[in-house]
Design an enzyme around this catalytic site. Structure first.
Site, PDB file in Angstrom:
ATOM      1  N   LYS A  18       0.823  -1.231   0.000  1.00  0.00           N
ATOM      2  CA  LYS A  18       0.000   0.000   0.000  1.00  0.00           C
ATOM      3  C   LYS A  18       0.847   1.268   0.000  1.00  0.00           C
ATOM      4  CE  LYS A  18      -2.499  -0.543   3.678  1.00  0.00           C
ATOM      5  NZ  LYS A  18      -2.125  -0.350   4.808  1.00  0.00           N
ATOM      6  N   ARG A  91     -10.782   1.575   6.850  1.00  0.00           N
ATOM      7  CA  ARG A  91     -10.341   0.253   7.255  1.00  0.00           C
ATOM      8  C   ARG A  91     -11.531  -0.669   7.510  1.00  0.00           C
ATOM      9  NH1 ARG A  91      -4.495   0.656   7.587  1.00  0.00           N
ATOM     10  NH2 ARG A  91      -3.769  -1.241   8.579  1.00  0.00           N
TER      11      ARG A  91
HETATM   12  P1  AMP Z   1      -0.579   0.488   8.372  1.00  0.00           P
HETATM   13  O1  AMP Z   1       0.682   1.298   8.394  1.00  0.00           O
HETATM   14  O2  AMP Z   1      -1.593   0.980   7.381  1.00  0.00           O
HETATM   15  O3  AMP Z   1      -0.323  -0.998   8.277  1.00  0.00           O
HETATM   16  O4  AMP Z   1      -1.268   0.716   9.814  1.00  0.00           O
HETATM   17  C1  AMP Z   1      -0.612   0.328  11.003  1.00  0.00           C
HETATM   18  C2  AMP Z   1      -1.586   0.288  12.163  1.00  0.00           C
HETATM   19  O5  AMP Z   1      -2.140   1.592  12.382  1.00  0.00           O
HETATM   20  C3  AMP Z   1      -2.788  -0.625  11.999  1.00  0.00           C
HETATM   21  O6  AMP Z   1      -2.494  -1.960  12.308  1.00  0.00           O
HETATM   22  C4  AMP Z   1      -3.767   0.000  12.988  1.00  0.00           C
HETATM   23  O7  AMP Z   1      -3.428  -0.328  14.330  1.00  0.00           O
HETATM   24  C5  AMP Z   1      -3.494   1.491  12.804  1.00  0.00           C
HETATM   25  N1  AMP Z   1      -4.357   2.073  11.750  1.00  0.00           N
HETATM   26  C6  AMP Z   1      -3.969   2.559  10.542  1.00  0.00           C
HETATM   27  N2  AMP Z   1      -5.010   3.031   9.840  1.00  0.00           N
HETATM   28  C7  AMP Z   1      -6.107   2.853  10.651  1.00  0.00           C
HETATM   29  C8  AMP Z   1      -7.495   3.118  10.509  1.00  0.00           C
HETATM   30  N3  AMP Z   1      -8.002   3.671   9.385  1.00  0.00           N
HETATM   31  N4  AMP Z   1      -8.321   2.798  11.531  1.00  0.00           N
HETATM   32  C9  AMP Z   1      -7.850   2.254  12.661  1.00  0.00           C
HETATM   33  N5  AMP Z   1      -6.555   1.954  12.857  1.00  0.00           N
HETATM   34  C10 AMP Z   1      -5.682   2.239  11.863  1.00  0.00           C
END
Ligand code: AMP
Length: 216
Positions: A18, A91
């Site tokens: 992503k 999400r």
């Molecule tokens: P990512 O870097 O997108 O893998 O996000 C890392 C972590 O951030 C996720 O595992 C969630 O704990 C939190 N996170 C990111 N985006 C969201 C979202 N839209 N809603 C809730 N938690 C989020």
């Protein structure tokens, strides 16, 4: 006459590419790349109120409560002037509804990067990141000097939530909460599916093709 800025959501499993692809696509479209995970990790480092509330959920590989995340997203979309490539939001279906109705910024296109589970686990286990968020991979994209970021010279580390327990949790959350969005946006006619398993350059080209952009 200028057209409205593009609003694109990137959907993918954790470790599905992503962030890498969102950054490139945002540059190609001339709109801001909004990474919620990165914004939250920065808030945790800074020890802000948002960071304090987000931290335990992130470390466990769970979603951060939506009421904590939405103001962060809202601020970024506002600052960016309306267009975006959103990486990590929405999400779940509730967040998708908020993006449409509360933030009044529904995506015109949703790119789904399809990557199988075993590939995801392999990618996350080898992923390394510097404090500025530059991404490397021990096998697929190693830095010139082990443990040091080629771009900024910062030390490379493993994200707390890239450890095996948290990865398992994140994959389960993805299946239950985030994957239903694929169907939701497909039914709306906004979804394009791209094979996310190739080299980053090939995946980037496939995304450009899917969005009708000229090849690089
Ligand atoms: P990512 O870097 O997108 O893998 O996000 C890392 C972590 O951030 C996720 O595992 C969630 O704990 C939190 N996170 C990111 N985006 C969201 C979202 N839209 N809603 C809730 N938690 C989020």
């Amino acid at each position: 006459m200028t057209s409205d800025p593009r609003r694109v959501v990137l959907l993918a499993p954790p470790g599905g590419g992503k962030s890498t692809q969102a950054r490139r696509l945002a540059e190609a479209l001339g709109v801001p790349h909004i990474s919620i995970g990165k914004a939250l990790r920065r808030a945790v480092e800074q020890g802000s109120e948002v960071g304090r509330r987000a931290r335990p959920h992130m470390e466990a590989g769970r979603l951060v409560p939506t009421e904590v995340v939405v103001p962060v997203v809202a601020g970024r979309i506002r600052e960016g002037g309306g267009g975006y490539v959103l990486d990590g939001f929405p999400r779940d279906l509730e967040q998708a509804r908020i993006l449409d109705a509360v933030l009044a910024a529904p995506p015109d296109t949703v790119v789904f990067l399809a990557v199988p589970d075993d590939e995801v686990v392999r990618r996350l286990a080898g992923r390394r990141e510097c404090p500025q968020g530059h991404l490397w991979h021990r096998e697929h994209h190693p830095p010139a000097v082990e443990g040091v970021c080629d771009i900024c010279g910062g030390p490379l580390g493993q994200r707390e939530d890239d450890r095996p327990d948290a990865v398992r949790r994140r994959l389960a959350v993805y299946r239950e909460e985030t994957e239903p969005l694929v169907r939701h946006y497909r039914e709306r006619g906004a979804l394009v599916e791209v094979d996310g398993t190739g080299e980053p350059d090939a995946v980037a080209e496939a995304i450009r093709r899917a969005l009708g952009l000229p090849p690089r």
